[in-house]
Design a protein around this motif. Sequence first.
Motif, PDB file in Angstrom:
ATOM      1  N   LEU A  32       0.807  -1.227   0.000  1.00  0.00           N
ATOM      2  CA  LEU A  32       0.000   0.000   0.000  1.00  0.00           C
ATOM      3  C   LEU A  32       0.841   1.279   0.000  1.00  0.00           C
ATOM      4  N   ARG A  33       2.162   1.135   0.171  1.00  0.00           N
ATOM      5  CA  ARG A  33       3.010   2.336   0.125  1.00  0.00           C
ATOM      6  C   ARG A  33       3.203   2.823  -1.307  1.00  0.00           C
ATOM      7  N   HIS A  34       2.825   2.015  -2.273  1.00  0.00           N
ATOM      8  CA  HIS A  34       3.070   2.382  -3.678  1.00  0.00           C
ATOM      9  C   HIS A  34       1.776   2.465  -4.466  1.00  0.00           C
ATOM     10  N   GLY A  35       1.779   3.358  -5.436  1.00  0.00           N
ATOM     11  CA  GLY A  35       0.630   3.478  -6.335  1.00  0.00           C
ATOM     12  C   GLY A  35      -0.419   4.420  -5.775  1.00  0.00           C
ATOM     13  N   ASN A  36      -1.253   4.930  -6.654  1.00  0.00           N
ATOM     14  CA  ASN A  36      -2.336   5.837  -6.253  1.00  0.00           C
ATOM     15  C   ASN A  36      -3.478   4.998  -5.677  1.00  0.00           C
ATOM     16  N   ARG A  37      -3.627   5.045  -4.365  1.00  0.00           N
ATOM     17  CA  ARG A  37      -4.630   4.211  -3.691  1.00  0.00           C
ATOM     18  C   ARG A  37      -5.935   4.954  -3.454  1.00  0.00           C
ATOM     19  N   ASN A  38      -5.982   6.230  -3.817  1.00  0.00           N
ATOM     20  CA  ASN A  38      -7.161   7.045  -3.507  1.00  0.00           C
ATOM     21  C   ASN A  38      -8.085   7.272  -4.687  1.00  0.00           C
ATOM     22  N   GLU A  39      -7.535   7.107  -5.905  1.00  0.00           N
ATOM     23  CA  GLU A  39      -8.310   7.490  -7.080  1.00  0.00           C
ATOM     24  C   GLU A  39      -8.345   6.357  -8.105  1.00  0.00           C
ATOM     25  N   ALA A  40      -9.379   6.363  -8.912  1.00  0.00           N
ATOM     26  CA  ALA A  40      -9.454   5.491 -10.083  1.00  0.00           C
ATOM     27  C   ALA A  40      -9.122   6.323 -11.319  1.00  0.00           C
ATOM     28  N   CYS A  41      -8.491   5.693 -12.288  1.00  0.00           N
ATOM     29  CA  CYS A  41      -8.091   6.363 -13.529  1.00  0.00           C
ATOM     30  C   CYS A  41      -8.703   5.617 -14.713  1.00  0.00           C
ATOM     31  N   TYR A  42      -9.279   6.369 -15.609  1.00  0.00           N
ATOM     32  CA  TYR A  42     -10.024   5.765 -16.717  1.00  0.00           C
ATOM     33  C   TYR A  42      -9.756   6.529 -18.011  1.00  0.00           C
ATOM     34  N   ILE A  43      -9.604   5.817 -19.098  1.00  0.00           N
ATOM     35  CA  ILE A  43      -9.614   6.436 -20.432  1.00  0.00           C
ATOM     36  C   ILE A  43     -10.577   5.627 -21.293  1.00  0.00           C
ATOM     37  N   GLY A  44     -11.467   6.327 -21.983  1.00  0.00           N
ATOM     38  CA  GLY A  44     -12.387   5.669 -22.910  1.00  0.00           C
ATOM     39  C   GLY A  44     -12.424   6.437 -24.216  1.00  0.00           C
ATOM     40  N   GLN A  45     -12.795   5.723 -25.272  1.00  0.00           N
ATOM     41  CA  GLN A  45     -12.877   6.352 -26.606  1.00  0.00           C
ATOM     42  C   GLN A  45     -14.284   6.175 -27.176  1.00  0.00           C
ATOM     43  N   LYS A  46     -14.781   7.256 -27.768  1.00  0.00           N
ATOM     44  CA  LYS A  46     -16.133   7.196 -28.339  1.00  0.00           C
ATOM     45  C   LYS A  46     -16.102   6.410 -29.648  1.00  0.00           C
ATOM     46  N   PRO A  47     -16.860   5.341 -29.724  1.00  0.00           N
ATOM     47  CA  PRO A  47     -16.821   4.516 -30.927  1.00  0.00           C
ATOM     48  C   PRO A  47     -17.610   5.142 -32.073  1.00  0.00           C
ATOM     49  N   THR A  48     -17.314   4.688 -33.293  1.00  0.00           N
ATOM     50  CA  THR A  48     -18.123   5.068 -34.432  1.00  0.00           C
ATOM     51  C   THR A  48     -19.480   4.409 -34.268  1.00  0.00           C
ATOM     52  N   ARG A  49     -20.523   5.139 -34.541  1.00  0.00           N
ATOM     53  CA  ARG A  49     -21.858   4.561 -34.349  1.00  0.00           C
ATOM     54  C   ARG A  49     -22.176   3.501 -35.381  1.00  0.00           C
TER      55      ARG A  49
END
Length: 190
Positions: free
Chosen positions: A173-190
């Motif tokens: 637990l001493r390493h890494g961001n333990r407080n937040e979630a990180c997300y990347i998403g891409q809008k698909p072609t319809r």
Amino acid sequence: MLQAKWDGIYADNAHTPHIAEVLSAHLHLLPVRGRALDLACGLGGNALMLAEQGLRVDAWDISRVALSHLQNQAEQHRLQIATRQVVLTPDKLPRNRFDVIVISRFLDRSLCNAIMAALKTDGLLFYQTFIRHKLDQQGPSNPDYLLECNELPQLFSPLTLVFYQEYARIGDLRHGNRNEACYIGQKPTR
Ligand SMILES: C[S@@+](CC[C@H](N)C(=O)[O-])C[C@H]1O[C@@H](n2cnc3c(N)ncnc32)[C@H](O)[C@@H]1O
């Protein structure tokens, strides 16, 4: 009043702009040109970073004080950022306008559909905010503003998942961001 609260927080001038690591660690995913929005930007660390990358940047927040600090920073760095003071509601977001949207340390679930609609096809959403099971006192305590486990991929499930990180309490637990979630998403072609 919400604006007065945030203006008061930013008035003491003691804050440094926060840059979300989900953005800084993935600059290689940004388009070489296009239009970006830093939503609920605060002091606009993400907006400044996006402008440095050559994108045309809008930065929106409820706090005039924060936006004024951001404009000063942008001028000092000879960057152009279009700031807008706004109380965010779904109808404030345009449709199909942005190649990139970045949101950090802000959560209003009622905006999710409008955020996705504001992205152009192939547009990228970078999102980083606090989780309910965060390790320490950093961030809000009101659960309304905290993410449930794996919530961001669910909230934005119409987008194609590009990246997700939520370390929770696994391992050292001493390493890494333990407080937040990180997300990347891409809008698909319809
Ligand atoms: C914790 S700060 C995060 C700021 C910045 N994104 C960052 O990562 O440092 C949350 C921001 O959301 C803004 N905010 C809160 N409620 C808002 C609303 N209803 N409409 C627009 N901005 C809002 C606040 O003024 C504040 O700047």
